[in-house]
Design a protein around this motif. Structure first.
Motif, PDB file in Angstrom:
ATOM      1  N   SER A  51     -16.199  -9.329  -0.301  1.00  0.00           N
ATOM      2  CA  SER A  51     -17.346  -9.186  -1.205  1.00  0.00           C
ATOM      3  C   SER A  51     -17.134 -10.023  -2.465  1.00  0.00           C
ATOM      4  N   ASP A  52     -18.136 -10.036  -3.315  1.00  0.00           N
ATOM      5  CA  ASP A  52     -18.035 -10.771  -4.575  1.00  0.00           C
ATOM      6  C   ASP A  52     -17.606  -9.874  -5.736  1.00  0.00           C
ATOM      7  N   MET A  53     -17.268  -8.637  -5.449  1.00  0.00           N
ATOM      8  CA  MET A  53     -16.821  -7.734  -6.509  1.00  0.00           C
ATOM      9  C   MET A  53     -15.394  -8.074  -6.936  1.00  0.00           C
ATOM     10  N   LEU A  54     -15.142  -7.885  -8.208  1.00  0.00           N
ATOM     11  CA  LEU A  54     -13.795  -8.065  -8.736  1.00  0.00           C
ATOM     12  C   LEU A  54     -13.059  -6.734  -8.671  1.00  0.00           C
ATOM     13  N   PHE A  55     -11.779  -6.802  -8.466  1.00  0.00           N
ATOM     14  CA  PHE A  55     -10.935  -5.630  -8.276  1.00  0.00           C
ATOM     15  C   PHE A  55      -9.793  -5.698  -9.269  1.00  0.00           C
ATOM     16  N   ILE A  56      -9.642  -4.642 -10.078  1.00  0.00           N
ATOM     17  CA  ILE A  56      -8.594  -4.604 -11.090  1.00  0.00           C
ATOM     18  C   ILE A  56      -7.785  -3.320 -10.911  1.00  0.00           C
ATOM     19  N   PRO A  57      -6.697  -3.372 -10.160  1.00  0.00           N
ATOM     20  CA  PRO A  57      -5.815  -2.212 -10.049  1.00  0.00           C
ATOM     21  C   PRO A  57      -4.825  -2.246 -11.215  1.00  0.00           C
ATOM     22  N   PHE A  58      -4.566  -1.090 -11.823  1.00  0.00           N
ATOM     23  CA  PHE A  58      -3.643  -1.094 -12.958  1.00  0.00           C
ATOM     24  C   PHE A  58      -2.912   0.236 -13.077  1.00  0.00           C
ATOM     25  N   LYS A  59      -1.807   0.168 -13.789  1.00  0.00           N
ATOM     26  CA  LYS A  59      -1.063   1.356 -14.185  1.00  0.00           C
ATOM     27  C   LYS A  59      -0.907   1.290 -15.696  1.00  0.00           C
ATOM     28  N   THR A  75       0.839  -1.198   0.000  1.00  0.00           N
ATOM     29  CA  THR A  75       0.000   0.000   0.000  1.00  0.00           C
ATOM     30  C   THR A  75       0.875   1.249   0.000  1.00  0.00           C
ATOM     31  N   ASN A  76       0.244   2.375  -0.207  1.00  0.00           N
ATOM     32  CA  ASN A  76       0.952   3.650  -0.179  1.00  0.00           C
ATOM     33  C   ASN A  76       1.540   3.965   1.201  1.00  0.00           C
ATOM     34  N   LYS A  77       1.106   3.257   2.235  1.00  0.00           N
ATOM     35  CA  LYS A  77       1.616   3.457   3.594  1.00  0.00           C
ATOM     36  C   LYS A  77       2.669   2.417   3.978  1.00  0.00           C
ATOM     37  N   GLY A  78       3.020   1.532   3.036  1.00  0.00           N
ATOM     38  CA  GLY A  78       4.029   0.516   3.316  1.00  0.00           C
ATOM     39  C   GLY A  78       3.481  -0.729   3.984  1.00  0.00           C
ATOM     40  N   THR A  79       2.171  -0.778   4.187  1.00  0.00           N
ATOM     41  CA  THR A  79       1.547  -1.971   4.757  1.00  0.00           C
ATOM     42  C   THR A  79       1.108  -2.879   3.609  1.00  0.00           C
ATOM     43  N   ASN A  80       0.479  -4.003   3.950  1.00  0.00           N
ATOM     44  CA  ASN A  80       0.015  -4.931   2.929  1.00  0.00           C
ATOM     45  C   ASN A  80      -1.498  -5.081   2.981  1.00  0.00           C
ATOM     46  N   LYS A  81      -2.097  -5.339   1.821  1.00  0.00           N
ATOM     47  CA  LYS A  81      -3.515  -5.617   1.706  1.00  0.00           C
ATOM     48  C   LYS A  81      -3.668  -6.901   0.907  1.00  0.00           C
ATOM     49  N   ARG A  82      -4.567  -7.789   1.354  1.00  0.00           N
ATOM     50  CA  ARG A  82      -4.723  -9.084   0.676  1.00  0.00           C
ATOM     51  C   ARG A  82      -6.014  -9.147  -0.121  1.00  0.00           C
ATOM     52  N   TYR A  83      -5.906  -9.778  -1.270  1.00  0.00           N
ATOM     53  CA  TYR A  83      -7.043 -10.077  -2.135  1.00  0.00           C
ATOM     54  C   TYR A  83      -6.908 -11.519  -2.580  1.00  0.00           C
ATOM     55  N   ILE A  84      -7.983 -12.070  -3.090  1.00  0.00           N
ATOM     56  CA  ILE A  84      -7.946 -13.418  -3.654  1.00  0.00           C
ATOM     57  C   ILE A  84      -7.561 -13.299  -5.123  1.00  0.00           C
ATOM     58  N   ARG A  85      -6.599 -14.092  -5.531  1.00  0.00           N
ATOM     59  CA  ARG A  85      -6.159 -14.119  -6.933  1.00  0.00           C
ATOM     60  C   ARG A  85      -7.237 -14.861  -7.722  1.00  0.00           C
ATOM     61  N   TYR A  86      -7.986 -14.144  -8.557  1.00  0.00           N
ATOM     62  CA  TYR A  86      -9.157 -14.737  -9.209  1.00  0.00           C
ATOM     63  C   TYR A  86      -8.888 -15.265 -10.620  1.00  0.00           C
ATOM     64  N   GLU A 131      -4.512  -8.970 -14.655  1.00  0.00           N
ATOM     65  CA  GLU A 131      -4.860  -9.837 -13.538  1.00  0.00           C
ATOM     66  C   GLU A 131      -6.104  -9.300 -12.830  1.00  0.00           C
ATOM     67  N   VAL A 132      -6.965 -10.209 -12.428  1.00  0.00           N
ATOM     68  CA  VAL A 132      -8.223  -9.873 -11.769  1.00  0.00           C
ATOM     69  C   VAL A 132      -8.198 -10.462 -10.363  1.00  0.00           C
ATOM     70  N   TYR A 133      -8.617  -9.664  -9.416  1.00  0.00           N
ATOM     71  CA  TYR A 133      -8.609 -10.079  -8.013  1.00  0.00           C
ATOM     72  C   TYR A 133     -10.017  -9.952  -7.446  1.00  0.00           C
ATOM     73  N   LYS A 134     -10.259 -10.665  -6.366  1.00  0.00           N
ATOM     74  CA  LYS A 134     -11.556 -10.588  -5.702  1.00  0.00           C
ATOM     75  C   LYS A 134     -11.322 -10.141  -4.276  1.00  0.00           C
ATOM     76  N   SER A 135     -12.175  -9.241  -3.847  1.00  0.00           N
ATOM     77  CA  SER A 135     -12.112  -8.801  -2.459  1.00  0.00           C
ATOM     78  C   SER A 135     -12.440  -9.980  -1.547  1.00  0.00           C
ATOM     79  N   ILE A 136     -11.795 -10.042  -0.423  1.00  0.00           N
ATOM     80  CA  ILE A 136     -12.065 -11.100   0.547  1.00  0.00           C
ATOM     81  C   ILE A 136     -13.452 -10.904   1.156  1.00  0.00           C
TER      82      ILE A 136
END
Length: 155
Positions: free
Chosen positions: A81-89, A48-59, A74-79
């Motif tokens: 909820s059922d929403m998919l999460f796609i962070p990208f640059k 994360t931007n604060k140097g901590t970690n955040k976990r998602y399910i590798r979907y 790559e597509v991830y799922k929130s732990i």
């Protein structure tokens, strides 16, 4: 509930977006990862931007074709909820869009299909206020192309 500071709220004139472009909308099946929860690859851990970690399910992986070139994201799922999460640059970061990348949320459709709509790309809350904790896009989702769709720099 806004991430803007009180001073920023006074001068805020709204968000800016690229014009809608249907070339950035893709509908296809997700190439699912079938991983057991005990498999170390089951979870994706994002810095994360604060140097901590955040976990998602590798979907899974979502293939798409833009300008006659094949890409995948790559597509991830929130732990939680059922929403998919796609962070990208992409190649617009730090120029026309937030340097830390953008996010897209998507639904799992019947048959494990998904609509990837880059026009819906938005900034993480930490783009507006550094007090917020945001997951940084993984290297797998650093696209070597300019995605001129979705939210643009608002300042």
């Amino acid at each position: 509930r806004s991430p803007l500071t009180p001073a920023e709220k006074k001068s805020f004139n709204g968000l800016k977006y690229y014009p809608f472009d249907s070339r950035y909308v893709f509908s296809s099946q997700i190439e699912r990862y079938i991983l057991h929860i005990n498999n170390p690859k089951y979870y994706a851990t994002f810095l994360t931007n604060k140097g901590t970690n955040k976990r998602y399910i590798r979907y899974g992986k979502f293939p798409f074709d833009l300008n006659d070139k094949d890409y995948s994201i790559e597509v991830y799922k929130s732990i939680l909820s059922d929403m998919l999460f796609i962070p990208f640059k992409d190649m617009t970061n730090g120029k026309e869009t937030y340097e830390g990348g953008r996010y897209i949320d998507a639904e799992i459709l019947p048959g494990y299909k998904m609509v990837l709509d880059f026009n819906m790309a938005y900034y993480p809350s930490c783009a507006y206020n550094e007090k917020f904790i945001c997951a940084l896009p993984p290297k797998e989702n650093m696209l070597e192309i300019a995605i001129k769709a979705g939210e643009k720099t608002f300042k």
